[in-house]
Design a protein around this motif. Structure first.
Motif, PDB file in Angstrom:
ATOM      1  N   ILE A 117      -7.293   2.795 -11.303  1.00 52.02           N
ATOM      2  CA  ILE A 117      -7.310   1.668 -10.372  1.00 52.02           C
ATOM      3  C   ILE A 117      -7.287   0.342 -11.114  1.00 52.02           C
ATOM      4  CG2 ILE A 117      -8.686   0.491  -8.616  1.00 52.02           C
ATOM      5  CD1 ILE A 117      -9.651   3.196  -7.661  1.00 52.02           C
ATOM      6  N   LEU A 118      -8.008   0.280 -12.242  1.00 52.92           N
ATOM      7  CA  LEU A 118      -8.052  -0.954 -13.030  1.00 52.92           C
ATOM      8  C   LEU A 118      -6.686  -1.252 -13.652  1.00 52.92           C
ATOM      9  CD1 LEU A 118     -10.324  -2.945 -13.527  1.00 52.92           C
ATOM     10  CD2 LEU A 118     -10.736  -1.844 -15.734  1.00 52.92           C
ATOM     11  N   VAL A 119      -6.016  -0.219 -14.112  1.00 54.43           N
ATOM     12  CA  VAL A 119      -4.668  -0.393 -14.668  1.00 54.43           C
ATOM     13  C   VAL A 119      -3.718  -0.924 -13.585  1.00 54.43           C
ATOM     14  CG1 VAL A 119      -2.660   0.823 -15.595  1.00 54.43           C
ATOM     15  CG2 VAL A 119      -4.938   1.360 -16.464  1.00 54.43           C
ATOM     16  N   LEU A 120      -3.840  -0.357 -12.398  1.00 51.18           N
ATOM     17  CA  LEU A 120      -2.992  -0.783 -11.289  1.00 51.18           C
ATOM     18  C   LEU A 120      -3.251  -2.242 -10.940  1.00 51.18           C
ATOM     19  CD1 LEU A 120      -0.965   0.094  -9.030  1.00 51.18           C
ATOM     20  CD2 LEU A 120      -2.971   0.608  -7.632  1.00 51.18           C
ATOM     21  N   ARG A 121      -4.532  -2.601 -10.865  1.00 55.49           N
ATOM     22  CA  ARG A 121      -4.892  -3.945 -10.411  1.00 55.49           C
ATOM     23  C   ARG A 121      -4.622  -5.014 -11.461  1.00 55.49           C
ATOM     24  NH1 ARG A 121      -9.766  -6.848 -10.379  1.00 55.49           N
ATOM     25  NH2 ARG A 121     -10.910  -5.080 -11.224  1.00 55.49           N
ATOM     26  N   ARG A 122      -4.880  -4.713 -12.737  1.00 56.40           N
ATOM     27  CA  ARG A 122      -4.769  -5.739 -13.766  1.00 56.40           C
ATOM     28  C   ARG A 122      -3.439  -5.743 -14.508  1.00 56.40           C
ATOM     29  NH1 ARG A 122     -10.612  -6.229 -16.900  1.00 56.40           N
ATOM     30  NH2 ARG A 122     -11.867  -6.793 -15.051  1.00 56.40           N
TER      31      ARG A 122
ATOM     32  N   ALA B  55       0.833  -1.206   0.000  1.00 58.65           N
ATOM     33  CA  ALA B  55       0.000   0.000   0.000  1.00 58.65           C
ATOM     34  C   ALA B  55       0.867   1.256   0.000  1.00 58.65           C
ATOM     35  CB  ALA B  55      -0.925  -0.003   1.224  1.00 58.65           C
ATOM     36  N   ILE B  56       1.918   1.259   0.823  1.00 55.85           N
ATOM     37  CA  ILE B  56       2.823   2.409   0.856  1.00 55.85           C
ATOM     38  C   ILE B  56       3.536   2.560  -0.486  1.00 55.85           C
ATOM     39  CG2 ILE B  56       4.938   3.329   1.888  1.00 55.85           C
ATOM     40  CD1 ILE B  56       4.051   2.035   4.526  1.00 55.85           C
ATOM     41  N   GLY B  57       3.997   1.439  -1.047  1.00 54.64           N
ATOM     42  CA  GLY B  57       4.673   1.488  -2.341  1.00 54.64           C
ATOM     43  C   GLY B  57       3.788   2.044  -3.439  1.00 54.64           C
ATOM     44  N   ILE B  58       2.521   1.656  -3.446  1.00 53.19           N
ATOM     45  CA  ILE B  58       1.574   2.164  -4.454  1.00 53.19           C
ATOM     46  C   ILE B  58       1.363   3.665  -4.294  1.00 53.19           C
ATOM     47  CG2 ILE B  58      -0.857   2.104  -5.151  1.00 53.19           C
ATOM     48  CD1 ILE B  58      -0.801  -0.918  -4.553  1.00 53.19           C
ATOM     49  N   LEU B  59       1.333   4.118  -3.050  1.00 52.05           N
ATOM     50  CA  LEU B  59       1.096   5.535  -2.790  1.00 52.05           C
ATOM     51  C   LEU B  59       2.273   6.420  -3.200  1.00 52.05           C
ATOM     52  CD1 LEU B  59      -0.654   5.388   0.715  1.00 52.05           C
ATOM     53  CD2 LEU B  59      -1.718   5.960  -1.477  1.00 52.05           C
ATOM     54  N   VAL B  60       3.498   5.896  -3.111  1.00 57.71           N
ATOM     55  CA  VAL B  60       4.671   6.769  -3.279  1.00 57.71           C
ATOM     56  C   VAL B  60       5.486   6.506  -4.537  1.00 57.71           C
ATOM     57  CG1 VAL B  60       4.868   6.967  -0.766  1.00 57.71           C
ATOM     58  CG2 VAL B  60       6.268   5.279  -1.969  1.00 57.71           C
ATOM     59  N   TYR B  61       5.220   5.422  -5.283  1.00 57.54           N
ATOM     60  CA  TYR B  61       6.167   5.058  -6.348  1.00 57.54           C
ATOM     61  C   TYR B  61       6.240   6.074  -7.480  1.00 57.54           C
ATOM     62  CZ  TYR B  61       2.766   3.444  -9.870  1.00 57.54           C
ATOM     63  OH  TYR B  61       1.773   3.371 -10.817  1.00 57.54           O
ATOM     64  N   ARG B  62       5.205   6.865  -7.654  1.00 55.93           N
ATOM     65  CA  ARG B  62       5.240   7.884  -8.705  1.00 55.93           C
ATOM     66  C   ARG B  62       5.950   9.159  -8.263  1.00 55.93           C
ATOM     67  NH1 ARG B  62       2.059   7.274 -13.205  1.00 55.93           N
ATOM     68  NH2 ARG B  62       0.745   5.404 -13.246  1.00 55.93           N
ATOM     69  N   SER B  63       6.270   9.241  -6.990  1.00 54.42           N
ATOM     70  CA  SER B  63       6.949  10.423  -6.454  1.00 54.42           C
ATOM     71  C   SER B  63       8.346  10.043  -5.972  1.00 54.42           C
ATOM     72  CB  SER B  63       6.138  11.015  -5.288  1.00 54.42           C
ATOM     73  OG  SER B  63       6.899  11.956  -4.575  1.00 54.42           O
ATOM     74  N   PRO B  64       9.402  10.527  -6.641  1.00 52.58           N
ATOM     75  CA  PRO B  64      10.764  10.219  -6.189  1.00 52.58           C
ATOM     76  C   PRO B  64      11.000  10.633  -4.737  1.00 52.58           C
ATOM     77  CG  PRO B  64      10.816  11.178  -8.386  1.00 52.58           C
ATOM     78  CD  PRO B  64       9.407  11.308  -7.892  1.00 52.58           C
ATOM     79  N   ALA B  65      10.478  11.806  -4.366  1.00 53.64           N
ATOM     80  CA  ALA B  65      10.654  12.277  -2.988  1.00 53.64           C
ATOM     81  C   ALA B  65       9.900  11.384  -2.013  1.00 53.64           C
ATOM     82  CB  ALA B  65      10.178  13.720  -2.859  1.00 53.64           C
ATOM     83  N   GLY B  66       8.669  11.027  -2.368  1.00 52.05           N
ATOM     84  CA  GLY B  66       7.879  10.148  -1.503  1.00 52.05           C
ATOM     85  C   GLY B  66       8.508   8.778  -1.361  1.00 52.05           C
ATOM     86  N   SER B  67       9.034   8.233  -2.462  1.00 53.19           N
ATOM     87  CA  SER B  67       9.703   6.932  -2.407  1.00 53.19           C
ATOM     88  C   SER B  67      10.936   6.986  -1.515  1.00 53.19           C
ATOM     89  CB  SER B  67      10.107   6.492  -3.822  1.00 53.19           C
ATOM     90  OG  SER B  67       8.976   6.357  -4.653  1.00 53.19           O
TER      91      SER B  67
ATOM     92  N   ILE C 103       9.928  -5.063   1.347  1.00 55.86           N
ATOM     93  CA  ILE C 103       8.661  -5.085   0.610  1.00 55.86           C
ATOM     94  C   ILE C 103       8.375  -3.724  -0.013  1.00 55.86           C
ATOM     95  CG2 ILE C 103       6.168  -5.432   0.818  1.00 55.86           C
ATOM     96  CD1 ILE C 103       6.823  -7.433   3.105  1.00 55.86           C
ATOM     97  N   ILE C 104       8.557  -2.661   0.750  1.00 55.82           N
ATOM     98  CA  ILE C 104       8.338  -1.316   0.199  1.00 55.82           C
ATOM     99  C   ILE C 104       9.287  -1.061  -0.963  1.00 55.82           C
ATOM    100  CG2 ILE C 104       8.539   1.162   0.664  1.00 55.82           C
ATOM    101  CD1 ILE C 104       7.635   0.606   3.526  1.00 55.82           C
ATOM    102  N   ARG C 105      10.568  -1.348  -0.756  1.00 54.53           N
ATOM    103  CA  ARG C 105      11.573  -1.081  -1.795  1.00 54.53           C
ATOM    104  C   ARG C 105      11.281  -1.874  -3.056  1.00 54.53           C
ATOM    105  NH1 ARG C 105      17.533  -1.779   0.156  1.00 54.53           N
ATOM    106  NH2 ARG C 105      17.122   0.293   1.051  1.00 54.53           N
ATOM    107  N   ASN C 106      10.955  -3.155  -2.914  1.00 54.56           N
ATOM    108  CA  ASN C 106      10.718  -3.984  -4.088  1.00 54.56           C
ATOM    109  C   ASN C 106       9.408  -3.638  -4.777  1.00 54.56           C
ATOM    110  OD1 ASN C 106      13.019  -5.359  -2.983  1.00 54.56           O
ATOM    111  ND2 ASN C 106      12.413  -7.154  -4.160  1.00 54.56           N
ATOM    112  N   THR C 107       8.421  -3.179  -4.005  1.00 57.21           N
ATOM    113  CA  THR C 107       7.174  -2.725  -4.624  1.00 57.21           C
ATOM    114  C   THR C 107       7.427  -1.506  -5.494  1.00 57.21           C
ATOM    115  OG1 THR C 107       5.846  -3.556  -2.775  1.00 57.21           O
ATOM    116  CG2 THR C 107       4.835  -1.903  -4.188  1.00 57.21           C
ATOM    117  N   VAL C 108       8.171  -0.552  -4.971  1.00 53.08           N
ATOM    118  CA  VAL C 108       8.494   0.656  -5.734  1.00 53.08           C
ATOM    119  C   VAL C 108       9.305   0.305  -6.973  1.00 53.08           C
ATOM    120  CG1 VAL C 108       9.789   2.828  -5.692  1.00 53.08           C
ATOM    121  CG2 VAL C 108       8.374   2.183  -3.731  1.00 53.08           C
ATOM    122  N   VAL C 109      10.313  -0.539  -6.812  1.00 56.06           N
ATOM    123  CA  VAL C 109      11.157  -0.942  -7.946  1.00 56.06           C
ATOM    124  C   VAL C 109      10.330  -1.670  -8.999  1.00 56.06           C
ATOM    125  CG1 VAL C 109      13.040  -2.483  -8.646  1.00 56.06           C
ATOM    126  CG2 VAL C 109      13.302  -1.028  -6.636  1.00 56.06           C
TER     127      VAL C 109
END
Length: 216
Positions: A123-128, A39-51, A96-102
């Motif tokens: 959301i559909l793109v993310l899930r599928r 969940a954290i990885g999904i929230l921050v992966y598009r933001s370099p600062a957040g990641s 888990i966070i690091r590998n989700t973001v990667v």
């Protein structure tokens, strides 16, 4: 070796129970950490600062010695399961966070753009698309976290946590007695064997849940 074998045979029922509790605690904590970490990885992966912030905070936990973290948690959560679960989840988050973001970063933007172009929602793109493509990376993070948690749970016996750590602590406390070395050695061997078994299970899960095209 005779003393070790006699100890294992004489305590086989208790060893089986402790082994089950050890594996059960690790698996449950890794599942909780996976839900939180993904969940954290999904929230921050598009933001370099957040990641960077999320990874840095999770990394900070790993710099705290497990004895120290348990010592901080015991006055708040008491002894037993609660401080043990909290510590294991916190220690399991970083891989888990690091590998989700990667994994999510590695998804080809052209694939997601094409999906959005045919009318799929974010959301559909993310899930599928994105999560299935990132799944091998997420699973690798879970494998690392599981191996990490297997060892840390042994130390959690300090907080009266479940599992094989109690066997190690009891053996070390009886140094000099005939059963001290067999007791500590049995706990160590069982933890290593269980860690290898769980890692093998992850390999099987990866093959069953990852399409051949992604694996290749």
């Amino acid at each position: 070796m005779d003393a070790l074998w006699e100890f294992i045979v004489g305590r086989r029922r208790q060893l089986a129970i402790d082994s089950y509790l050890h594996v059960s605690a690790v698996v449950q904590c890794v599942i909780i950490a996976t839900v939180i970490g993904v969940a954290i990885g999904i929230l921050v992966y598009r933001s370099p600062a957040g990641s960077a912030v999320a990874t840095a905070l999770a990394s900070t936990v790993l710099t705290i010695p497990s004895f120290a973290l348990l010592g901080l948690l015991i006055p708040i959560l008491g002894l037993g399961v609660r401080p043990t679960v909290t510590a294991l989840v916190l220690y399991s988050l970083l891989p888990i966070i690091r590998n989700t973001v990667v994994g999510l970063d590695a998804v080809n933007p052209a694939v997601t753009d094409a999906a959005r172009g045919i009318g799929m929602s974010r959301i559909l793109v993310l899930r599928r698309i994105e999560i299935p493509l990132a799944w091998p990376s997420i699973l690798t993070g879970m494998r690392v976290s599981t191996q990490l948690a297997m060892g840390i749970l042994a130390i959690a016996a300090y907080a009266k946590g479940p599992g094989l750590g109690n066997l190690l602590f009891s053996g070390l406390a009886r140094v000099g007695s005939p059963t001290a070395v067999p007791q500590a050695l049995t706990g160590t061997i069982l933890i290593v064997l269980l860690a290898l078994i769980l890692d093998g299970i992850y390999v099987v899960i990866g093959k069953l849940t990852t399409s051949r095209g992604i694996r290749e």
